[in-house]
Design a protein around this motif. Structure first.
Motif, mmCIF file in Angstrom:
data_model
loop_
_atom_site.group_PDB
_atom_site.id
_atom_site.type_symbol
_atom_site.label_atom_id
_atom_site.label_comp_id
_atom_site.label_asym_id
_atom_site.label_seq_id
_atom_site.Cartn_x
_atom_site.Cartn_y
_atom_site.Cartn_z
ATOM 1 N N ASN A 1 1.002 -1.259 0.205
ATOM 2 C CA ASN A 1 -0.012 0.065 0.064
ATOM 3 C C ASN A 1 0.751 1.382 -0.011
ATOM 4 O O ASN A 1 2.070 1.260 0.296
ATOM 5 N N ARG A 2 0.095 2.444 -0.197
ATOM 6 C CA ARG A 2 1.052 3.644 -0.258
ATOM 7 C C ARG A 2 1.848 4.160 0.981
ATOM 8 O O ARG A 2 2.450 4.956 0.993
ATOM 9 N N TYR A 3 1.029 3.481 2.009
ATOM 10 C CA TYR A 3 1.818 3.837 3.287
ATOM 11 C C TYR A 3 3.018 2.792 3.924
ATOM 12 O O TYR A 3 3.657 3.036 4.868
ATOM 13 N N ASN A 4 3.331 2.127 2.866
ATOM 14 C CA ASN A 4 4.437 1.207 3.209
ATOM 15 C C ASN A 4 4.417 0.334 4.491
ATOM 16 O O ASN A 4 5.050 -0.061 4.985
ATOM 17 N N LEU A 5 2.991 -0.003 4.535
ATOM 18 C CA LEU A 5 2.787 -0.996 5.803
ATOM 19 C C LEU A 5 2.171 -2.442 5.354
ATOM 20 O O LEU A 5 2.026 -2.494 4.216
ATOM 21 N N ILE A 6 2.375 -3.285 6.011
ATOM 22 C CA ILE A 6 2.063 -4.623 5.753
ATOM 23 C C ILE A 6 0.523 -4.977 6.378
ATOM 24 O O ILE A 6 0.438 -4.812 7.404
ATOM 25 N N CYS A 7 -0.193 -5.397 5.397
ATOM 26 C CA CYS A 7 -1.494 -5.793 5.644
ATOM 27 C C CYS A 7 -1.595 -7.088 6.442
ATOM 28 O O CYS A 7 -0.893 -8.198 5.830
#
Length: 166
Positions: free
Chosen positions: A90-96
């Motif tokens: 995602n654009r926030y560079n977080l892991i879902c």
């Protein structure tokens, strides 16, 4: 969230304010954190559960949530849990990190969801402990996961079932 609030947040972000500074400002303007407000749907869900973890820099490092329907599904279909992560898509560079199960119609049902900043054992421990708290401390019988040593370590630390399948 109103359009005015969304525009104010965009303006503060473009001005260089951190997420935490923006949140604190919005809370002060509203007269306290509990007056910031949520969407109408969430405010009508008395069993909505969320937890946020902040990093040393004051930014959100992990966020977890589940609503009342997710809890009800887990109460009914939570014997088997599929826990997998996607790598920073995602654009926030977080892991879902979704927590998923299968209902009586063989359809996927989401029990909870989270975004985490890294795939280290400490993050997975926080996530699994939060999941347990959100799900009334009911542990699944089996967990299907990806082949990740940090996740396996966390599952063992939080004392999930040892018949976890990788």
């Amino acid at each position: 969230m109103t359009e005015e609030k969304a525009e104010a947040i965009k303006t503060m972000k473009s001005s260089g304010l951190t997420t935490m500074d923006t949140y604190n400002y919005m809370a002060t303007e509203a007269g306290g954190e509990h007056y910031i407000g949520h969407s109408v749907e969430r405010s009508k869900d008395p069993n909505f559960f969320f937890r946020v973890k902040f990093g040393k820099d004051g930014r959100i490092s992990n966020i977890f949530w589940r609503d009342s329907m997710m809890l009800e599904d887990y109460r009914t279909y939570g014997d088997v849990l599929v826990f997998d992560t996607t790598y920073r898509t995602n654009r926030y560079n977080l892991i879902c990190a979704p927590f998923v199960g299968i209902n009586n119609h063989w359809h996927n049902c989401m029990f909870a969801c989270a975004f985490i900043g890294d795939e280290k054992t400490d993050s997975f421990v926080w996530l699994l402990e939060t999941f347990l708290k959100a799900m009334e401390n009911k542990k699944p019988t089996s967990i299907f996961t990806e082949q990740d040593q940090a996740m396996a370590n966390a599952i063992e630390q939080v004392s999930y079932p040892f018949n976890s399948i990788k």
